[in-house]
Design an enzyme around this catalytic site. Structure first.
Site, short mmCIF file in Angstrom:
data_model
loop_
_atom_site.label_atom_id
_atom_site.label_comp_id
_atom_site.label_asym_id
_atom_site.label_seq_id
_atom_site.Cartn_x
_atom_site.Cartn_y
_atom_site.Cartn_z
N GLU A 80 -6.33 -6.72 19.55
CA GLU A 80 -6.19 -5.30 19.24
C GLU A 80 -5.02 -4.96 18.33
O GLU A 80 -4.32 -3.97 18.56
CB GLU A 80 -6.07 -4.53 20.55
CG GLU A 80 -4.80 -4.82 21.39
CD GLU A 80 -4.92 -5.98 22.37
OE1 GLU A 80 -5.77 -6.86 22.15
OE2 GLU A 80 -4.14 -6.00 23.34
N HIS A 95 -13.95 -2.47 23.10
CA HIS A 95 -12.82 -2.97 23.89
C HIS A 95 -11.53 -2.94 23.07
O HIS A 95 -10.52 -2.36 23.50
CB HIS A 95 -13.12 -4.40 24.36
CG HIS A 95 -12.01 -5.02 25.15
ND1 HIS A 95 -11.98 -5.03 26.53
CD2 HIS A 95 -10.87 -5.64 24.76
CE1 HIS A 95 -10.88 -5.63 26.94
NE2 HIS A 95 -10.18 -6.01 25.88
N GLU A 96 -11.57 -3.51 21.89
CA GLU A 96 -10.33 -3.56 21.08
C GLU A 96 -9.91 -2.15 20.65
O GLU A 96 -8.72 -1.83 20.62
CB GLU A 96 -10.51 -4.48 19.86
CG GLU A 96 -10.95 -5.91 20.18
CD GLU A 96 -10.19 -6.60 21.32
OE1 GLU A 96 -9.01 -6.26 21.56
OE2 GLU A 96 -10.78 -7.47 21.98
N HIS A 144 -7.99 -0.42 23.37
CA HIS A 144 -6.58 -0.82 23.43
C HIS A 144 -5.69 0.08 22.57
O HIS A 144 -4.46 0.08 22.76
CB HIS A 144 -6.42 -2.26 22.93
CG HIS A 144 -6.61 -3.32 23.98
ND1 HIS A 144 -5.89 -3.34 25.16
CD2 HIS A 144 -7.42 -4.41 24.02
CE1 HIS A 144 -6.26 -4.41 25.86
NE2 HIS A 144 -7.19 -5.06 25.20
N GLU A 181 -5.31 -4.63 30.24
CA GLU A 181 -6.71 -5.08 30.16
C GLU A 181 -7.66 -4.35 31.11
O GLU A 181 -8.78 -4.05 30.74
CB GLU A 181 -6.80 -6.60 30.37
CG GLU A 181 -6.10 -7.41 29.28
CD GLU A 181 -6.64 -7.19 27.86
OE1 GLU A 181 -7.76 -6.67 27.71
OE2 GLU A 181 -5.91 -7.53 26.91
N ASP A 207 0.44 -16.82 29.13
CA ASP A 207 -0.91 -17.05 28.67
C ASP A 207 -1.78 -17.71 29.74
O ASP A 207 -2.98 -17.45 29.82
CB ASP A 207 -0.82 -17.97 27.44
CG ASP A 207 -1.96 -17.73 26.50
OD1 ASP A 207 -2.27 -16.54 26.29
OD2 ASP A 207 -2.54 -18.71 26.02
N TYR A 259 -8.84 -8.15 33.92
CA TYR A 259 -9.93 -7.42 33.27
C TYR A 259 -10.88 -6.83 34.32
O TYR A 259 -11.11 -5.63 34.38
CB TYR A 259 -10.74 -8.35 32.37
CG TYR A 259 -10.01 -8.87 31.16
CD1 TYR A 259 -9.07 -9.88 31.27
CD2 TYR A 259 -10.27 -8.35 29.90
CE1 TYR A 259 -8.41 -10.38 30.15
CE2 TYR A 259 -9.61 -8.84 28.76
CZ TYR A 259 -8.68 -9.85 28.91
OH TYR A 259 -8.04 -10.33 27.81
N1 BES Z 1 -5.71 -8.69 24.10
C1 BES Z 1 -6.84 -9.48 24.38
C2 BES Z 1 -6.72 -10.90 23.88
C3 BES Z 1 -5.57 -11.68 24.49
C4 BES Z 1 -5.37 -11.69 25.85
C5 BES Z 1 -4.72 -12.42 23.70
C6 BES Z 1 -4.31 -12.41 26.39
C7 BES Z 1 -3.68 -13.14 24.23
C8 BES Z 1 -3.47 -13.13 25.59
C9 BES Z 1 -8.11 -8.87 23.81
O1 BES Z 1 -8.14 -7.49 23.86
C10 BES Z 1 -9.26 -9.33 24.66
O2 BES Z 1 -9.27 -9.01 25.81
N2 BES Z 1 -10.20 -10.06 24.07
C11 BES Z 1 -11.38 -10.55 24.75
C12 BES Z 1 -12.58 -9.73 24.42
C13 BES Z 1 -12.92 -8.65 25.36
C14 BES Z 1 -14.22 -8.00 24.95
C15 BES Z 1 -12.91 -9.00 26.81
C16 BES Z 1 -11.68 -11.95 24.25
O3 BES Z 1 -10.95 -12.44 23.39
O4 BES Z 1 -12.64 -12.54 24.69
ZN ZN Z 2 -8.29 -6.76 25.82
#
Ligand code: BES
Ligand code: ZN
Length: 620
Positions: free
Chosen positions: A288, A312-313, A316, A335, A392, A400
């Site tokens: 995002e 989703h993005e 954010h 999330e 991470d 989520y």
């Molecule tokens: N912000 C996250 C990606 C992220 C999370 C990067 C933790 C680094 C550490 C992003 O918004 C996200 O949640 N992406 C998901 C997609 C979403 C539709 C659930 C993904 O990458 O799958």
């Molecule tokens: Zn996210």
């Protein structure tokens, strides 16, 4: 507690009773949460603005230049930044060189970079360059791009990787504005989480401005042979030439999404909402970055079936970018709220049933994740304790899907109208600030629960394991049809050919594949593939869940082994590839996993590599 914080705490407590002028002067101007993932001491000295002057060198695969910060301090004699695997060449305070100290190198956090300052200091400049260990950056060769003509560079800052390409105070609560002067080869275009160009410049020089304060993990850069195509005056897409029309078609509803989001929770704060579709090694579905979401090409399905990722993005832009988790222990505030908001946007555009299908998929993910953590129940709390861990690694689907379920249950308890005015006011009141779990709970109790005289087991949801018994039940009529079909197919009253003729949408197919019974015979499984052709699915989500089942069922017909290997060789999206490697491991095929991984690993971004190395016990 650090000694300074203890001192500040004592001072503050004393000040409540009586406070001499000197004590008042020494009182920190601000009080930030304790973030164990950053060395910065923001209560003493904090950077408020970044001027980044850098050049991207594709030959050496480095970024080189100067980060100049405008700072604010109390009485501090030093300012501390985070740096990881960077070469620091020189530091200057108000233009004068000073000597700096780099602390011990921690494998997760990197090093502290301490620079002496005086009370009057206004700017601190750091001359530096990245190294081949710089985790945020991924340099791609032309072969790894869609057009296969030019190299590509992408960055990934979340959670604590920005410090690997910019020396910075890298805590999500430390917002700053930035201006960046970026020089790239003139055949390429640079774009950032800032005001962006819509065309290439003549000389490869670009100036970026992010005038709203953002968290360090949201600073992002992509460089490649990109073009732009507008969807509406404030939305559009960047992609390589061969992809741009497909991408433009796929995301045609972007303006409608922004509109729906604004109708729910207030004005979009970032003016422009663009998406860049990156090469397939991008490690996430989406990221995002403000004004410019980064997205995987695996969502370009051709039929707009995976666009909830954009919702989703976009969500954010409120939950995360406007109201930001103060530390990574509060990640669910980013999330969980975003998934809730995502579902509301999807419902507004495509109806309740569509949103319920998405929510049901998440509900199954949640059940599976809780099962995965059966011997580690504290990992299923919403509020985490990631001290000493790589943040991470703590970021799984609990934040989520349990976060979502909590908010949905809350909505069903208080009613949608009250929920919506509460959330709208929450975003409005805390815009451009950060939120801890505790602060949120206090706000929730006062503004939603007590006001409406509602009892709710907030603490069970946030501080306890598993799913509380009052959880909302998520029901999708279309998924119930799928479940009936599974039963009939299993019992023999429905054959594979008729099953495949059903007019199911992508979500229904995903739900079907994920719920193929374990005990189904290999003959039946083969007949299913022959009829539905899942092994050659072009939809990446369908392919991924089917490949997982193929591995589970020790299925090798229809060239599926080759398909799996190709998929793992080209796609670097962590969630997809980790699902497949995990399936190999679970089914005693670790050797096969390692054989493919050894070949595919050089194509993956460091965040995917870190996860899969750990999972497979791989060491190179
Ligand atoms: N912000 C996250 C990606 C992220 C999370 C990067 C933790 C680094 C550490 C992003 O918004 C996200 O949640 N992406 C998901 C997609 C979403 C539709 C659930 C993904 O990458 O799958
Ligand atoms: Zn996210």
């Amino acid at each position: 507690m650090t000694i300074f914080k203890k001192a500040a705490f004592v001072l503050l407590t004393v000040c409540v009773v009586s406070c001499s002028p000197t004590e008042k002067e020494m009182k920190p101007t601000n009080s930030y949460a304790n973030d164990t993932h950053s060395y910065a001491k923001p209560n003493e000295a904090v950077a408020k603005h970044l001027l980044l002057d850098v050049e991207v060198d594709f030959e050496k695969e480095i970024i080189k230049g100067t980060a100049t910060y405008t700072i604010e301090s109390t009485n501090a004699s030093e300012i501390v930044f985070d740096a990881k695997n960077l070469k620091i060449h020189q530091t200057l305070v108000d233009g004068k060189e000073v000597s700096f100290t780099l602390g011990a190198d921690n494998p997760i956090l990197g090093q502290s970079l301490t620079i002496p300052i005086t009370k009057a200091a206004k700017t601190v400049a750091i001359r530096y360059e990245t190294t081949d260990k710089t985790e945020a950056l991924q340099f791609l060769n032309p072969q790894q791009t869609a057009d296969k003509e030019h190299p590509f560079l992408l960055t990934q800052g979340q959670a604590i990787l920005t410090r690997t390409w910019i020396p910075i105070q890298d805590s999500p609560q430390l917002r700053l504005t930035y201006v960046a002067n970026v020089k790239v080869p003139k055949e390429l275009m640079a774009i950032m989480s800032a005001e962006n160009p819509k065309e290439k410049s003549d000389n490869g020089k670009y100036v970026f401005n992010m005038k709203q304060p953002i968290s360090p993990y949201l600073i992002a850069l992509a460089v490649g042979d990109l073009v732009y195509k507008e969807i509406s005056p404030r939305t559009g897409v960047y992609a390589e030439k061969s992809m741009i029309d497909k991408v433009h078609y796929e995301f045609a509803d972007m303006e409608k999404m922004v509109n729906a989001a604004e109708n729910l929770y207030g004005k979009y704060a970032w003016d422009q909402f663009d998406v860049v579709v990156l090469p397939p090694s991008f490690p996430f579905g989406g990221m995002e970055n403000p004004r410019l979401t980064f997205a995987t090409p695996t969502v370009i399905a051709g039929d707009r079936s995976l666009t909830s990722l954009i919702a989703h993005e976009l969500a954010h832009s409120w939950s995360g970018n406007l109201v930001t988790n103060a530390t990574w222990n509060d990640f669910w505030l980013n999330e969980g709220f975003t998934v809730y908001f995502e579902m509301r946007i999807m419902e507004a555009l495509y109806g309740k049933e569509y949103a319920n299908m998405l929510a049901s998929i998440g509900r199954q993910d949640l059940a599976e994740e809780i099962e995965n953590f059966h011997d580690q129940p504290e990992a299923t709390h919403l509020k985490l304790n990631l001290e000493g861990e790589n943040p991470d690694d703590g970021m799984n689907s609990i934040a989520y899907d349990k976060g979502y379920l909590f908010l949905r249950t809350l909505e069903e308890t208080v009613g949608r109208d009250k929920m919506d005015s509460f959330l709208k006011e929450y975003f409005n009141k805390h815009a451009f600030s950060t939120m801890t779990t505790e602060k949120f709970i206090t706000y929730l109790n006062a503004e939603l629960l007590e006001k409406n005289k509602v009892q709710f087991n907030v603490n069970d949801w946030v501080y306890k394991a598993g799913i509380p018994s009052n959880a909302a039940k998520i029901v999708s009529d279309k998924f119930q049809k799928v479940e009936e079909a599974i039963t009939n197919w299993k019992e023999g009253s429905l054959n594979a050919t008729d099953l495949c003729k059903k007019d199911w949408n992508i979500q229904q197919k995903i739900h079907f594949i994920r719920n193929i019974p374990k005990e189904i015979s290999i003959e039946k499984f083969t007949a299913l593939d022959n009829a539905c052709q899942f092994s050659s699915a072009t939809n990446s989500y369908i392919a991924m869940v089917w490949f997982e089942q193929a591995i589970n069922h020790d299925y090798h017909a229809n060239n599926v082994d080759m398909q799996i290997e190709n998929f793992l060789m080209t796609v670097g999206r962590r969630w997809y590839v980790s699902t497949l490697y995990k399936a190999f491991k679970r089914n005693d095929q670790l050797e096969e996993a390692i054989r493919i991984y050894t070949k595919a690993r050089p194509n993956y971004h460091s965040v995917t590599v870190n996860t899969i190395d750990d999972m497979l016990g791989y060491s190179n």
